[in-house]
Design a protein around this motif. Sequence first.
Motif, PDB file in Angstrom:
ATOM      1  N   SER A  90       0.853  -1.190   0.000  1.00 22.09           N
ATOM      2  CA  SER A  90       0.000   0.000   0.000  1.00 22.09           C
ATOM      3  C   SER A  90       0.884   1.233   0.000  1.00 22.09           C
ATOM      4  O   SER A  90       1.998   1.216   0.523  1.00 22.09           O
ATOM      5  N   ALA A 145       0.144   5.246   0.891  1.00 18.21           N
ATOM      6  CA  ALA A 145      -0.781   6.292   1.307  1.00 18.21           C
ATOM      7  C   ALA A 145      -0.145   7.650   1.045  1.00 18.21           C
ATOM      8  O   ALA A 145       0.982   7.901   1.470  1.00 18.21           O
ATOM      9  N   LYS A 184      -9.364   7.276  -0.529  1.00 12.94           N
ATOM     10  CA  LYS A 184      -8.422   7.029   0.563  1.00 12.94           C
ATOM     11  C   LYS A 184      -7.013   7.517   0.245  1.00 12.94           C
ATOM     12  O   LYS A 184      -6.092   7.286   1.036  1.00 12.94           O
ATOM     13  N   THR A 204      -4.857   6.320  -1.727  1.00 11.54           N
ATOM     14  CA  THR A 204      -3.998   5.142  -1.595  1.00 11.54           C
ATOM     15  C   THR A 204      -3.916   4.376  -2.912  1.00 11.54           C
ATOM     16  O   THR A 204      -4.926   4.210  -3.607  1.00 11.54           O
TER      17      THR A 204
END
Length: 122
Positions: free
Chosen positions: A21, A23, A76, A78
């Motif tokens: 991930s 972010a 998000k 992301t």
Amino acid sequence: QVRQVESGGGLVQAGGSLRLSCAASGRTFSTYAMGWFRQAPGQEREFVAAISWSGGSTYYADSVKGRFTISRDNAKNTVYLQMSNLKPEDTAVYHCAGNPGSVYSATGYTYWGQGTQVTVSS
């Protein structure tokens, strides 16, 4: 200043899976493409995958096509990299990058994360 933080790396056996991930901070994440690059010791940073701002277009290196999937969630901020059927040659530090000129070229990206280590044992 946009900040990007990768997570999800680790040690996995060959044939296993990981999901990375990334972010990102900032209000403009949904306006630009994102990419993943990797760098193994003693080697140059290489393109892995990229995704357009909307998620409608994706791009992959031949070495990961069919095994890795890039996706994003603009709500998000992301971007993800799902990695399956991992091989020892996938071992590297994986970096996410944002706002490219050309999605395939590392030199064109504006924003970079610090990276997350992926190690695949045989």
